[in-house]
Scaffold this active site. Structure first.
Site, short mmCIF file in Angstrom:
data_model
loop_
_atom_site.label_atom_id
_atom_site.label_comp_id
_atom_site.label_asym_id
_atom_site.label_seq_id
_atom_site.Cartn_x
_atom_site.Cartn_y
_atom_site.Cartn_z
N TYR A 1 32.35 -26.81 43.51
CA TYR A 1 33.02 -26.26 44.68
C TYR A 1 33.89 -27.35 45.28
O TYR A 1 33.45 -28.50 45.42
CB TYR A 1 32.00 -25.79 45.72
CG TYR A 1 32.60 -25.46 47.07
CD1 TYR A 1 32.92 -24.15 47.40
CD2 TYR A 1 32.87 -26.46 48.00
CE1 TYR A 1 33.49 -23.84 48.63
CE2 TYR A 1 33.45 -26.17 49.22
CZ TYR A 1 33.75 -24.86 49.53
OH TYR A 1 34.34 -24.56 50.74
N GLU B 1 40.77 -23.78 49.15
CA GLU B 1 39.41 -23.77 48.59
C GLU B 1 39.41 -23.28 47.15
O GLU B 1 40.13 -22.34 46.81
CB GLU B 1 38.53 -22.85 49.44
CG GLU B 1 37.08 -22.78 49.00
CD GLU B 1 36.29 -21.75 49.81
OE1 GLU B 1 35.47 -22.16 50.66
OE2 GLU B 1 36.50 -20.53 49.61
#
Lengths: 361, 288
Positions: A100, A183
C-alpha cells in the site's frame, strides 16, 4: 474532487507508474470487439466515484466466454445508488505480494505525509489503528522536488527497491497535480514486475481550473442551484431548514437543533455579504425541499444590514414559517419589517432554534 | 495582547480591490479610536501612486517599506495570488502575515508557509477573519462593536461563530485580550498550539476559549501542549461524515476528526467543553 479510477490511472501512467494493460468501455459491445487485448482472464471495474465499490459488486472477474454477459450485468447495475456508465477492463494480475502506498496532506506538520505498508489491499485506517507499527510514515515539505533517498529506504524496509521509484513518481503526481490524496491500494508485484492495481487521486477543488479539470459531480437540482449562487449547501434528512452566514455559525445552528431534539434538513451557508437578493435565493432554495416544514435564519455580522435581509426573506414569498435571528446594523428596522409581515424575529440563536423545534413538534 | 499592538504598522496587500479598500477604512477607523498606527500603506502590483481610503499604494511591499515602518501585512488578494503574497511579505522581512483570502489551493498554502518559516515570518490563516486585540489593534475583518477589552483569549477556526461567542463573553462581563481567527482551511499557519504559546507569555490573558470544528486534530494538539486554563466549543456534532461543511477544512475523513471523539478527547484532558455556544461564558467563569 475525486477522479475516476481510469482518469487517475492515466495520470499515473504518464508519470511512469506501471499500470495493468486495459481500456475503458462504455457498452458491452465495445468489450466484445477488443476482448483479444486482454488474455484468458480479466477484470471489469465499474467507474463510479463511491468508496467500497468492490464489496458492492462493482469489480468482477471475467473471461472471453462470459465477458460480454458480465459486462452487460455491470452496466445495468447501480453501485451504492450511482449508475454505471463506464467500465474499465484490465488484464488479470497474478499477484505475488500486495503493498500500500499513499501521499496525503498532514494538517499537523503542514507537509506531505507519505504512507507505505507491506500489507497491501487492506483498510489502511483500520490497520493504522490496530497495528500502527505496520504502517511506515514520513513527512516531506512540499518545497522538495523529490523524496530523499534515505526517506525512501526508511519507508521501504525489506520491500523491493523498484518500489522506491514508484513512491517518488507518486509524490511527483501529488505535488504537480495539486492532490489532496494520491493512493495506490494495492500496489502489487507479479512475475512481470510492479503494478498499480488501483489508482486513486483526489484533486483540490481550489486548483481545478489551473489543472484544467472540469468539476463533474452528480449533483441534485438543489445542490446545482446552490453552487450557482455560491452557497455552501449540504442536504440532510430532517425537517428544519437552516440558513446561516459563516460555516462555523451555521454548523453550530445545526448542532443546537440536534441538542433540542430537532432534525435539520440542510446546511446552507450564504457566505459573506448577505444582501436582499442572496437571502431571497437562499430562502427559496431551502423552502423548495418538500421535507422542510420550518426555516431558521441565523445571520450575524458586523456589516450585515438587517433591513435588507428582512426584505429578502419577505420577497422570497414562501409558504413555510421562517424564524429569524439577525444581528448587525439597522436591527430595529429589520425587526419592524418582519413583524409587519407576520415573521418572527428572535433575540438569540438559542431562542430561534427552540422556536423552530417547537414549530415542527 | 499578542502578535501586535498600537505601534504595529500594517501593510494591506490587495489594497485596491473592493474588500481591501473597504477594510482599510474600517481598520483605520479603529486605529484612530484607540490611537494606533493602523494601515500605513497598501500594495497592489501596477497601482503605485494611487490612494485608497487615504492610504498610499505601492507596487510591492519592498517599495512600501522604503517609505513606511511596518511589521505585518493583511491579505485581501484572490486565492490564486495569495501564496505569492505571503512569500513576498516574508521575503521583505515582515514578521506576520494575516491571510483573509479564501479558496487558496492548499499546496500553495503549504509551500508559502514553509517559505515563510524559513524567513521567520508567522502566517495567520488563510481563510480567516484575522485578529482583534480590543483597545489595541485590529488586523482583519472582525466587527469591533461586539468586543470589549479584558483577560480572555479567543482562538477560533471560524468567523461568525467567533463573533457570536465574543458577543456572549462581552454580555457576561468577560472582556477579551486578543481574538484570533486561525482559519477554516485544512492547512493553516498558526494553529491552536502556536497561539496558545503566545497567550502563555501574555500577562493580560488569564484563560482561553478554543472554538473548534470537525476535521483534523489541531484542537486536541493545542490543548495537550498548554497549561493555561482553557474551555472549548466544537461545532459540527451533527455533521455527516465525508461532507464538507462550508469550510474546506471542516470534513470528517476516514472516521477521523468527528466532533464527538474530539470533545471526548478534550474532556479526558480535563478541558471543559460547552454543549452549546451559550454555555461558554459560564465555563470560563468557572476556570478563571
Amino acid at each position: 474532487m475525486k477522479l475516476l479510477e481510469h482518469e487517475a490511472r492515466n495520470i499515473f501512467r504518464e508519470y511512469g507508474i506501471p499500470v495493468p494493460a486495459g481500456f475503458l468501455i462504455r457498452s458491452p459491445g465495445e468489450l466484445a470487439s477488443r476482448m483479444g487485448e486482454l488474455g484468458e482472464r480479466f477484470v471489469l471495474k465499474a467507474q463510479v466515484e463511491v468508496g467500497g465499490r468492490g464489496k458492492a459488486g462493482g469489480i468482477v472477474v471475467a473471461d472471453p466466454t462470459t465477458g460480454e454477459r458480465i459486462a452487460g450485468d455491470l452496466f445495468r447495475k447501480e453501485i451504492k445508488g450511482v449508475p454505471v456508465r463506464e467500465v474499465l477492463a484490465v488484464e488479470y494480475l497474478d499477484i505475488q505480494k500486495e503493498y500500500y502506498a499513499s501521499i496525503a496532506i498532514d494538517r499537523s506538520t503542514k507537509q506531505a505525509l507519505i504512507l507505505f505498508t507491506e500489507e497491501g489491499g487492506v483498510d489502511i485506517e483500520a490497520l493504522a489503528k490496530e497495528r500502527p507499527e505496520a504502517v511506515r510514515r514520513a513527512s516531506l515539505p512540499l518545497l522538495m522536488r523529490d523524496i530523499p533517498p534515505f526517506m525512501i529506504r526508511d519507508l521501504l524496509g525489506a520491500a523491493p527497491k523498484e518500489i522506491g521509484k514508484v513512491l517518488n513518481q507518486l509524490y511527483r503526481v501529488f505535488s504537480e497535480k495539486d492532490a489532496l490524496l494520491a493512493e495506490i491500494n494495492p500496489l502489487v508485484t507479479t512475475s512481470e514486475g510492479i503494478f498499480a492495481a488501483d489508482a486513486k487521486l483526489i484533486v483540490d477543488d481550489n486548483a481545478l481550473s489551473r489543472q484544467g479539470i472540469k468539476l463533474n459531480r452528480d449533483l441534485t437540482d438543489r445542490e446545482r442551484e446552490a453552487e450557482m449562487h455560491g452557497f455552501s449547501y449540504v442536504e440532510l434528512k430532517g425537517d428544519i431548514g437552516v440558513i446561516g452566514n459563516g460555516a462555523g455559525l451555521t454548523m453550530a445552528t445545526l448542532d443546537l437543533i440536534e441538542y433540542y431534539d430537532g432534525k435539520a434538513a440542510n446546511f446552507l451557508d450564504v457566505g459573506g455579504g448577505a444582501d436582499q437578493e442572496r437571502v431571497m435565493h437562499a430562502v427559496r432554495l431551502v423552502a423548495a425541499d418538500p421535507s422542510v416544514n420550518v426555516i431558521v435564519v441565523n445571520l450575524l455580522g458586523g456589516i450585515t444590514r438587517c433591513d435588507e435581509v428582512a426584505r429578502g426573506i419577505i420577497s422570497a414569498g414562501i409558504s413555510q414559517p421562517v424564524i429569524v435571528r439577525l444581528a448587525g446594523t439597522n436591527e430595529a428596522e429589520g425587526r419592524q419589517i418582519l413583524d409587519g409581515s407576520g415573521y418572527r424575529m428572535m433575540e438569540s440563536m438559542e431562542q430561534a432554534v427552540k422556536a423552530a423545534v417547537e414549530a415542527v413538534q | 495582547m499578542i502578535y501586535g499592538d498600537k505601534h504595529t504598522g500594517v501593510i494591506v496587500t490587495g489594497a485596491t480591490g473592493k474588500q481591501g479598500a473597504f477594510h482599510i477604512a474600517l481598520m483605520n477607523e479603529y486605529a484612530r479610536q484607540v490611537g494606533g498606527e493602523g494601515v500605513v500603506a497598501g500594495v497592489t502590483p501596477g497601482k503605485a501612486g494611487q490612494e485608497v481610503a487615504g492610504v498610499p499604494v505601492y507596487n510591492s511591499i519592498h517599495d512600501a517599506l522604503k517609505e513606511h515602518d511596518a511589521s505585518a501585512s493583511v491579505l485581501f488578494v484572490p486565492g490564486f495570488a495569495a501564496g505569492d503574497s505571503i512569500m513576498e511579505a516574508a521575503s521583505a522581512g515582515l514578521s506576520l502575515v494575516v491571510a483573509i483570502t479564501e479558496h487558496i489551493p492548499v499546496h500553495d498554502t503549504m509551500r508559502a508557509i514553509s517559505f515563510a518559516r524559513i524567513h521567520g515570518c508567522d502566517v495567520i490563516g488563510p481563510n480567516c477573519p484575522g485578529l482583534l486585540s480590543p483597545g489595541e489593534i485590529k488586523m482583519g475583518i472582525m466587527p469591533v462593536h461586539l468586543s470589549s477589552r479584558g483577560h480572555v483569549g479567543v482562538i477560533s477556526r471560524s468567523g461568525t461563530l467567533t463573533y457570536e461567542i465574543v458577543d456572549q463573553l462581552t454580555r457576561a462581563g468577560l472582556g477579551q485580550s486578543t481574538i484570533v481567527g486561525i482559519g477554516g482551511d485544512p492547512v493553516i499557519g498558526q494553529t491552536f498550539r502556536d497561539v496558545l504559546r503566545r497567550f502563555e507569555e501574555d500577562d493580560q490573558t488569564e484563560a482561553v476559549v478554543i472554538l473548534g470544528e470537525v476535521g483534523g486534530s489541531l484542537e486536541e494538539e493545542g490543548a495537550k501542549a498548554t497549561d493555561l486554563p482553557i474551555a472549548a466549543y466544537i461545532a459540527g456534532i451533527s455533521a455527516p461524515p465525508e461532507k464538507r461543511m462550508g469550510h474546506a477544512g471542516a470534513i470528517i475523513e476516514g472516521g477521523e476528526g468527528d466532533a464527538r471523539s474530539k470533545i471526548e478527547r478534550l474532556r479526558r484532558m480535563g478541558v471543559p467543553v460547552a454543549s452549546r455556544p451559550s454555555e461558554v461564558p459560564r465555563l470560563i467563569k468557572e476556570i478563571l
